[in-house]
Design a protein around this motif. Structure first.
Motif, short mmCIF file in Angstrom:
data_model
loop_
_atom_site.label_atom_id
_atom_site.label_comp_id
_atom_site.label_asym_id
_atom_site.label_seq_id
_atom_site.Cartn_x
_atom_site.Cartn_y
_atom_site.Cartn_z
N ASP A 154 24.39 30.46 126.79
CA ASP A 154 23.52 29.68 125.90
C ASP A 154 22.74 28.60 126.64
O ASP A 154 22.48 27.52 126.09
CB ASP A 154 24.34 29.05 124.76
N PHE A 155 22.37 28.87 127.88
CA PHE A 155 21.64 27.88 128.68
C PHE A 155 20.42 27.36 127.94
O PHE A 155 20.21 26.14 127.83
CB PHE A 155 21.23 28.49 130.02
N GLU A 156 19.58 28.26 127.44
CA GLU A 156 18.33 27.84 126.79
C GLU A 156 18.60 27.05 125.53
O GLU A 156 17.91 26.06 125.25
CB GLU A 156 17.44 29.06 126.49
N ALA A 157 19.61 27.45 124.76
CA ALA A 157 19.93 26.73 123.53
C ALA A 157 20.41 25.31 123.83
O ALA A 157 20.05 24.34 123.14
CB ALA A 157 20.99 27.49 122.73
N ILE A 158 21.23 25.16 124.89
CA ILE A 158 21.72 23.83 125.27
C ILE A 158 20.56 22.98 125.77
O ILE A 158 20.43 21.80 125.42
CB ILE A 158 22.82 23.94 126.33
N LYS A 159 19.70 23.57 126.59
CA LYS A 159 18.53 22.85 127.09
C LYS A 159 17.65 22.38 125.95
O LYS A 159 17.21 21.22 125.91
CB LYS A 159 17.73 23.75 128.04
N ASP A 160 17.39 23.28 124.97
CA ASP A 160 16.57 22.90 123.82
C ASP A 160 17.23 21.78 123.02
O ASP A 160 16.55 20.87 122.53
CB ASP A 160 16.33 24.12 122.93
N GLY A 161 18.54 21.84 122.89
CA GLY A 161 19.27 20.79 122.19
C GLY A 161 19.15 19.46 122.89
O GLY A 161 18.98 18.40 122.25
N ASN A 162 19.22 19.48 124.21
CA ASN A 162 19.07 18.24 124.99
C ASN A 162 17.65 17.67 124.84
O ASN A 162 17.47 16.44 124.74
CB ASN A 162 19.37 18.50 126.46
N LEU A 163 16.66 18.54 124.84
CA LEU A 163 15.28 18.08 124.67
C LEU A 163 15.09 17.46 123.29
O LEU A 163 14.43 16.41 123.17
CB LEU A 163 14.31 19.25 124.86
N ALA A 164 15.66 18.08 122.28
CA ALA A 164 15.55 17.53 120.93
C ALA A 164 16.27 16.19 120.82
O ALA A 164 15.77 15.25 120.18
CB ALA A 164 16.11 18.53 119.92
N ALA A 165 17.44 16.09 121.45
CA ALA A 165 18.18 14.83 121.43
C ALA A 165 17.40 13.74 122.15
O ALA A 165 17.37 12.59 121.70
CB ALA A 165 19.55 15.03 122.07
N SER A 166 16.75 14.08 123.26
CA SER A 166 15.94 13.10 123.98
C SER A 166 14.76 12.64 123.13
O SER A 166 14.43 11.44 123.11
CB SER A 166 15.44 13.69 125.30
N ALA A 167 14.12 13.56 122.43
CA ALA A 167 12.99 13.19 121.57
C ALA A 167 13.44 12.24 120.47
O ALA A 167 12.74 11.27 120.16
CB ALA A 167 12.35 14.44 120.98
N ARG A 168 14.61 12.49 119.87
CA ARG A 168 15.12 11.59 118.83
C ARG A 168 15.41 10.21 119.40
O ARG A 168 15.10 9.19 118.78
CB ARG A 168 16.40 12.18 118.21
N THR A 169 16.00 10.19 120.59
CA THR A 169 16.31 8.92 121.23
C THR A 169 15.05 8.12 121.49
O THR A 169 14.98 6.91 121.23
CB THR A 169 17.08 9.15 122.54
N ARG A 170 14.04 8.77 122.01
CA ARG A 170 12.79 8.09 122.32
C ARG A 170 12.09 7.59 121.06
O ARG A 170 11.36 6.59 121.10
CB ARG A 170 11.86 9.03 123.10
#
Length: 280
Positions: free
Chosen positions: A15-31
């Motif tokens: 699930d590399f891509e799914a985890i990466k996408d989740g991290n990107l979404a989490a970063s966007a929320r943080t920002r």
């Protein structure tokens, strides 16, 4: 059947891509949600910049924690790795998410120098953003772990150790011996030289006494990450230092960094402990 290169994380982590996408979404929320200051310059280069994130309703001066992203020295940027700021700010510290020049636009010596330059900038300018320069800590993941290690180490060719008042350091799934990289799938992109391997493998550096250092690796990571964590702690021990090595159950190279942004996780708690140690 050809074995997968042990550094080929995209093809090794489920699930590399799914985890990466989740991290990107989490970063966007943080920002979008945390109080912040973007793109502060610690140097003149286009990628010599960092973002600051602040706890809510906290009065300064506050501890400062610097996070250095991974990407095998030639990929990624700070905007993709903002999510650890959730844990950092929840523990009452200012999060500094650092960017640096990528190979091939710079070589390893410059990357190490830039990370140190960012740390010095944070300490020198702490008063301008409510930070406490006497409570400075750092962490890094993968290539970021390699670079972070040089905040508390002197390379063999260097006459002096870096003058950075670092109190605590969390190295996550780092790379501390560059020799295996030169025979991996990464070498065509990195083009590491023999001089770089000799000069910038942390196993050959002189670790500096002072900071409390934790070396973490996920149980489900490939063998080189386990061996290099073990060897770095052994090398520190040979110099009379005690690095704490921790293996995290069930985590791999992607989920271990993901969990830095989850305050309730084991990695989140380890990040909190790193910040707490900087206050001592």
């Amino acid at each position: 059947m050809t074995a997968i290169d042990p550094f080929d994380i995209p093809n090794l982590v489920p699930d590399f891509e799914a985890i990466k996408d989740g991290n990107l979404a989490a970063s966007a929320r943080t920002r979008a949600t945390l109080r912040s200051r973007f793109d502060l310059r610690y140097g003149d280069g286009p990628r010599q910049r960092l973002d600051l994130f602040f706890p809510e309703h906290a009065e300064g001066p506050l501890p400062i924690h610097m996070f250095i992203h991974g990407g095998y020295w030639y990929l990624n940027d700070k905007e993709m790795f903002t999510f650890p700021a959730e844990t950092i700010t929840r523990n009452g510290a200012i999060a500094a998410i650092v960017e640096y020049t990528l190979i091939p636009n710079a070589r390893m010596a410059q990357l190490v120098d830039e990370v140190r330059q960012a740390a010095r900038w944070l300490v020198a300018n702490a008063a301008s953003f409510g930070g406490d320069p006497t409570a400075f800590s750092a962490s890094g993941h993968s290539a970021g772990g390699h670079l972070a290690s040089y905040l508390a180490a002197r390379a063999p060719h260097e006459a002096q150790a870096p003058d950075i008042p670092l109190k605590s350091l969390l190295l996550v799934s780092g790379l501390y011996d560059l020799r295996p990289i030169t025979t991996s799938y990464l070498q065509p992109d990195l083009q590491l030289t023999g001089e770089e391997v000799a000069s910038f493998s942390p196993l050959g550096a002189e670790q500096i006494a002072g900071p409390e250092v934790v070396v973490a690796v996920g149980h489900n990571e490939t063998e080189p990450f386990h061996l290099q964590a073990q060897d770095l702690c052994y090398a520190a021990g040979q110099r009379g230092l005690e690095y704490q090595r921790i293996t995290l159950p069930e985590l791999d190279h992607m989920t271990i960094v993901r969990d830095l942004g989850r305050p309730e996780s084991r990695m989140g708690r380890m990040l909190a402990e790193t910040i707490a140690a900087s206050r001592g």
